[in-house]
Scaffold this motif. Structure first.
Motif, short mmCIF file in Angstrom:
data_model
loop_
_atom_site.label_atom_id
_atom_site.label_comp_id
_atom_site.label_asym_id
_atom_site.label_seq_id
_atom_site.Cartn_x
_atom_site.Cartn_y
_atom_site.Cartn_z
N GLU A 1 1.66 -20.39 -26.32
CA GLU A 1 1.50 -21.55 -27.18
C GLU A 1 2.08 -21.28 -28.56
OE1 GLU A 1 0.43 -24.75 -26.59
OE2 GLU A 1 0.60 -24.05 -24.52
N ALA A 2 1.86 -20.07 -29.09
CA ALA A 2 2.37 -19.74 -30.43
C ALA A 2 3.90 -19.80 -30.44
CB ALA A 2 1.88 -18.37 -30.87
N ASP A 3 4.53 -19.26 -29.38
CA ASP A 3 5.99 -19.31 -29.29
C ASP A 3 6.50 -20.74 -29.22
OD1 ASP A 3 6.24 -16.58 -29.43
OD2 ASP A 3 6.45 -16.30 -27.26
N LYS A 4 5.80 -21.59 -28.49
CA LYS A 4 6.20 -23.00 -28.40
C LYS A 4 6.13 -23.66 -29.76
CE LYS A 4 4.85 -23.75 -23.60
NZ LYS A 4 3.91 -24.46 -22.70
N GLY A 5 5.09 -23.35 -30.52
CA GLY A 5 4.94 -23.90 -31.86
C GLY A 5 6.05 -23.45 -32.79
N ARG A 6 6.38 -22.16 -32.75
CA ARG A 6 7.46 -21.64 -33.59
C ARG A 6 8.80 -22.26 -33.20
NH1 ARG A 6 4.73 -16.77 -32.23
NH2 ARG A 6 3.38 -16.15 -33.93
N THR A 7 9.03 -22.37 -31.91
CA THR A 7 10.27 -22.99 -31.42
C THR A 7 10.37 -24.42 -31.91
OG1 THR A 7 10.32 -21.59 -29.47
CG2 THR A 7 11.56 -23.64 -29.35
N ALA A 8 9.31 -25.17 -31.76
CA ALA A 8 9.31 -26.58 -32.19
C ALA A 8 9.55 -26.69 -33.68
CB ALA A 8 8.00 -27.24 -31.80
N PHE A 9 8.94 -25.81 -34.47
CA PHE A 9 9.13 -25.84 -35.92
C PHE A 9 10.59 -25.60 -36.29
CE2 PHE A 9 9.57 -23.62 -39.95
CZ PHE A 9 8.99 -24.54 -40.81
N ILE A 10 11.17 -24.53 -35.77
CA ILE A 10 12.55 -24.19 -36.11
C ILE A 10 13.50 -25.29 -35.67
CG2 ILE A 10 14.44 -22.58 -35.57
CD1 ILE A 10 12.30 -20.36 -35.54
N GLU A 11 13.34 -25.77 -34.47
CA GLU A 11 14.27 -26.79 -33.96
C GLU A 11 14.07 -28.13 -34.66
OE1 GLU A 11 14.06 -26.67 -29.67
OE2 GLU A 11 15.04 -24.71 -29.63
N SER A 12 12.86 -28.45 -35.06
CA SER A 12 12.60 -29.72 -35.73
C SER A 12 13.05 -29.70 -37.19
CB SER A 12 11.10 -30.03 -35.65
OG SER A 12 10.79 -31.15 -36.44
N PHE A 13 12.67 -28.68 -37.92
CA PHE A 13 12.94 -28.65 -39.35
C PHE A 13 14.35 -28.17 -39.69
CE2 PHE A 13 8.31 -28.74 -39.42
CZ PHE A 13 8.11 -29.79 -40.31
N TYR A 14 14.85 -27.20 -38.96
CA TYR A 14 16.16 -26.65 -39.28
C TYR A 14 17.28 -27.23 -38.42
CZ TYR A 14 13.78 -23.33 -42.25
OH TYR A 14 13.02 -22.76 -43.23
N LYS A 15 16.92 -28.02 -37.43
CA LYS A 15 17.91 -28.67 -36.56
C LYS A 15 18.85 -27.67 -35.89
CE LYS A 15 16.44 -32.70 -37.98
NZ LYS A 15 15.06 -32.88 -37.69
N VAL A 16 18.30 -26.53 -35.49
CA VAL A 16 19.06 -25.52 -34.75
C VAL A 16 18.21 -25.03 -33.58
CG1 VAL A 16 20.38 -24.71 -36.74
CG2 VAL A 16 18.23 -23.58 -36.16
N ARG A 17 18.87 -24.52 -32.57
CA ARG A 17 18.14 -23.92 -31.45
C ARG A 17 17.50 -22.64 -31.95
NH1 ARG A 17 17.15 -25.86 -26.96
NH2 ARG A 17 17.46 -23.90 -25.91
N TRP A 18 16.29 -22.38 -31.54
CA TRP A 18 15.56 -21.22 -32.04
C TRP A 18 16.26 -19.91 -31.71
CZ3 TRP A 18 13.87 -17.18 -29.14
CH2 TRP A 18 13.85 -17.35 -27.76
N ASN A 19 17.02 -19.88 -30.63
CA ASN A 19 17.68 -18.64 -30.22
C ASN A 19 19.14 -18.56 -30.64
OD1 ASN A 19 18.57 -20.61 -28.49
ND2 ASN A 19 18.30 -19.41 -26.63
N ASP A 20 19.55 -19.41 -31.58
CA ASP A 20 20.93 -19.40 -32.09
C ASP A 20 21.01 -18.47 -33.29
OD1 ASP A 20 23.48 -19.83 -32.95
OD2 ASP A 20 23.19 -21.95 -33.47
N ALA A 21 21.39 -17.24 -33.06
CA ALA A 21 21.43 -16.24 -34.12
C ALA A 21 22.42 -16.59 -35.23
CB ALA A 21 21.77 -14.87 -33.54
N THR A 22 23.40 -17.43 -34.94
CA THR A 22 24.38 -17.79 -35.97
C THR A 22 23.77 -18.67 -37.06
OG1 THR A 22 25.16 -19.74 -34.78
CG2 THR A 22 26.29 -17.65 -34.32
N ALA A 23 22.59 -19.19 -36.84
CA ALA A 23 21.93 -20.03 -37.84
C ALA A 23 21.22 -19.20 -38.90
CB ALA A 23 20.92 -20.96 -37.16
#
Length: 84
Positions: free
Chosen positions: A1-23
């Motif tokens: 659940e914690a990982d899902k929350g972090r993923t949703a935060f990064i993708e929602s606020f920063y508009k990047v895929r959480w696993n995109d290291a180039t961001a």
């Protein structure tokens, strides 16, 4: 659940895929190495930035405003300035 929350935060606020290291400027997977190694890498990165030539120094023209931080500051100051 914690990982899902972090993923949703990064993708929602920063508009990047959480696993995109180039961001990101620096990505260190501490699951793959000791924390001491990560600390050494961060220190080396900071030292490398300090050792850059004067012609490579950042200027105010190269500053990028973090939209999340700008929004938080604007909200805290009750200000609606658009930063670029």
């Amino acid at each position: 659940e914690a990982d899902k929350g972090r993923t949703a935060f990064i993708e929602s606020f920063y508009k990047v895929r959480w696993n995109d290291a180039t961001a990101f400027d620096l990505v260190i997977n501490t699951g793959k190495g000791a924390p001491e190694l990560a600390v050494n890498w961060v220190v080396q990165a900071v030292q490398a930035l300090r050792e850059r030539g004067a012609d490579e120094e950042p200027t105010c023209a190269t500053i990028e405003v973090d939209p999340i931080l700008a929004k938080a500051v604007n909200n805290a100051l009750d200000c609606q300035v658009t930063h670029s």
